[in-house]
Design an enzyme around this catalytic site. Structure first.
Site, PDB file in Angstrom:
ATOM      1  CD  GLU A 181      -2.982  -0.679   5.407  1.00 22.00           C
ATOM      2  OE1 GLU A 181      -1.847   0.484   5.475  1.00 22.00           O
ATOM      3  OE2 GLU A 181      -3.945  -0.022   5.118  1.00 22.00           O
ATOM      4  CB  THR A 211      -1.259  -0.200   1.030  1.00 18.55           C
ATOM      5  OG1 THR A 211      -1.487   1.051   1.092  1.00 18.55           O
ATOM      6  CG2 THR A 211      -0.663   0.111   2.612  1.00 18.55           C
ATOM      7  CD1 TRP A 225     -11.947  18.931  14.511  1.00 20.78           C
ATOM      8  CD2 TRP A 225     -10.403  18.868  13.204  1.00 20.78           C
ATOM      9  NE1 TRP A 225     -10.164  18.684  14.921  1.00 20.78           N
ATOM     10  CE2 TRP A 225      -9.677  18.584  14.577  1.00 20.78           C
ATOM     11  CE3 TRP A 225      -9.623  18.868  11.616  1.00 20.78           C
ATOM     12  CZ2 TRP A 225      -8.020  18.362  14.075  1.00 20.78           C
ATOM     13  CZ3 TRP A 225      -8.091  18.533  11.685  1.00 20.78           C
ATOM     14  CH2 TRP A 225      -7.491  18.044  13.155  1.00 20.78           C
ATOM     15  CE  LYS A 239      -8.072  22.105  15.517  1.00 24.36           C
ATOM     16  NZ  LYS A 239      -6.995  21.259  16.160  1.00 24.36           N
TER      17      LYS A 239
END
Length: 540
Positions: free
Chosen positions: A326, A181, A439, A434
């Site tokens: 994963e 990955t 956020w 941010k």
């Protein structure tokens, strides 16, 4: 009860025994190739015996560098069933990364498509462990090449033993496959898949409340077989005896739609950019997609507008799924619960555009600053996962300590979860904006932008800002900029109807194409680097 070993051998043998006449349809560079599971199993055994004759032993890594076709499918089973490790290599990576991956995995042999021969010839001098190259081609003779030694895949099949017997004493926890990955920084990271993990992950794909794959299906994995094992679909399809349609090298949206129609595909899987491109073609030309029961979308968040178009304009069930390299990859599927089916359209779309419900067999928790978050759909935290097909380390990589802790895999994805258990990714931790201490979700902005009728693609990234630390910057590709132009002011107004003023990007950059990763995700890192001075006082 005596323990039964969960290995891929029994998956192959089931298809061989119970579904001998089911069809596999494979598009190669030169033809459409059709054969049965009987022929597939014989060729797979021939491949295994020939690899053994070349010296491949248990635990050895054998790499593939190939498109979605029947030869690649044979390698999917022929390599791990003999006890070796199938290493699928991403053909779209830069040369240096491809060479690194092959060397780091210590692959002994490399199977590759003829269309990719120039890439392998370019990097051959960098390869330190490859003992032989095996060319997958329809041609009877090998082309001139500087690769040495170079073997013909088809000649190996001819010379192999169709009755080759697979070992029955393999450890189910031994490696069966591996994939790398891409990393945010540094070299790609290797992930190992065990026989047990592939077995149980394939079983999960067949559950009615996940993808419900069965013998009745005709499956077309558009997601590349070099990317997280085409989301595990080829493994499950062989086990369940499903018809398979493999689209081959560099398929176009029109070619994919034609294959779906002509081969009566019932389930196909691809990333959002695939389905966005397909919709664009479908607007211009009709296709008979009446047999499709499920289009599966993963890899990155699917815009609500795509889901709405397939579900309500074309009447095609469209399922949002989530996973990572994963995680093998299946983690969640966005299916509506039985008692939610009569909800209003907007509420149903809200559910379908989430990442969905955790699949059986896995455990998760979402951890914020104060521990596990509330199931209120508001409080954000990082998603952690564990289960039988979740990796527990990176292959020979010190970054393992950063992502795997106390039995949990830290995904790096920031999520919220509602009271019904529907998971929604807010962003990758590195992609959240941010601004002024608050956020902003780039994913929410992107999804809303792509609901605009004139916008083909949209991407939002955080750019350094002198006053607010970061501000969102929107990148937009229009469907038809000549006949249907859209101004920045129109886009800002469109967003302002749904988002607070401080969420609205300060600027909109119009592009002809948004850069993408090797598997079709937006390459936000490149945009951040290229436009990092966009909000600087000098730039303004």
């Amino acid at each position: 009860m005596k323990a039964f070993t969960l290995t891929m051998r029994s998956m192959l043998e089931r298809a061989e025994m119970l579904f001998p006449n089911k069809e596999i349809v494979s598009r190669t560079a030169a033809q459409i190739f059709r054969y049965t599971y009987t022929d597939f199993a014989k060729r797979t055994r021939r491949l295994s015996s020939s690899l053994q004759a070349l010296g491949v032993q248990r635990g050895d890594r054998v790499a593939t560098f190939a498109w979605n076709d029947h030869r690649h499918l044979e390698a999917y089973f022929g390599i791990p069933c003999m006890g070796a490790v199938l290493h699928t290599v991403n053909i779209r990576l830069p040369d240096d990364h491809i060479a690194f991956i092959l060397n780091h995995a210590e692959d002994r042999f490399l199977l590759f498509d003829e269309t990719l021969l120039p890439i392998i010839e370019r990097i051959q001098h960098k390869l330190t462990t490859i003992e032989g190259f095996i060319l997958m081609t329809d041609k009877e003779t090998l082309p001139p090449s500087s690769l040495e030694p170079l073997y013909s895949y088809e000649q190996l099949i001819t010379d192999g033993n169709p009755s080759f017997e697979y070992p029955i004493d393999l450890d189910e926890n031994s490696p069966a496959g591996m994939c790398y990955t891409s990393a945010t920084t540094g070299n790609p990271k290797g992930v190992i898949y065990t026989h047990r993990g592939i077995y149980l992950h394939s079983l999960c794909i067949g559950l009615a409340d996940t993808l419900g794959l069965s013998e009745r299906d005709a499956v077309m994995p558009i997601v590349p077989m070099f990317h997280v094992n085409a989301w595990g679909l080829p493994f499950a399809a062989v086990w369940f005896g499903s018809k398979q349609v493999l689209p081959g090298p560099a398929p176009t949206p029109e070619l994919l739609l034609n294959l779906i129609a002509e081969e009566q595909v019932t389930i196909a899987a691809g990333v959002p950019t695939v389905w966005t491109a397909a919709l664009k073609v479908m607007e211009q030309k009709p296709f008979d997609l009446s047999k499709v029961r499920a289009l599966v979308c993963g890899g990155s968040a699917a815009p609500r507008s795509i889901i709405e178009a397939f579900e309500y304009k074309y009447g095609i069930p469209f399922y949002h799924a989530y996973g990572l390299t994963e995680t093998s990859p299946l983690v969640t599927v966005a299916k509506v619960k039985s008692y939610q089916e009569d909800l209003p359209k907007d509420e149903l779309l809200d559910l379908r555009s989430t990442q969905g419900l955790l699949v059986p067999g896995l455990e998760m928790k979402i951890v914020g600053q104060n521990g596990e978050v509330a199931w209120d759909g508001q409080e954000m935290g990082e998603l952690l996962l564990r289960g039988p097909w979740i990796a527990d380390e990176y292959y020979k990589d010190e970054r393992t300590n950063d992502f795997f802790q106390d039995g949990w895999f830290n995904t790096g994805d920031i999520a919220v979860i509602n009271s019904e258990g529907y998971l929604k990714l807010v962003d990758r931790s590195k992609d959240l904006v941010k601004s002024g201490g608050e956020w902003i979700s780039s994913v929410d902005l992107e999804n809303h932008l792509m609901a605009h009728p004139a916008i083909f693609e949209a991407c939002v990234v955080g750019i350094p800002h002198e006053k607010w630390a970061e501000r969102p910057l929107a990148f937009v590709v229009l469907k038809d900029p000549v006949n249907h132009p859209v101004s920045k002011d129109e886009i800002v107004h469109f967003l302002s109807q749904n988002f607070a003023k401080w969420w609205i990007p300060d600027d909109v950059v119009f592009l002809t194409e948004i850069p993408k990763t090797s598997v079709g995700k937006f390459l936000k890192r490149q945009l951040r680097e290229q436009y990092q001075e966009h909000y600087s006082p000098v730039a303004e």
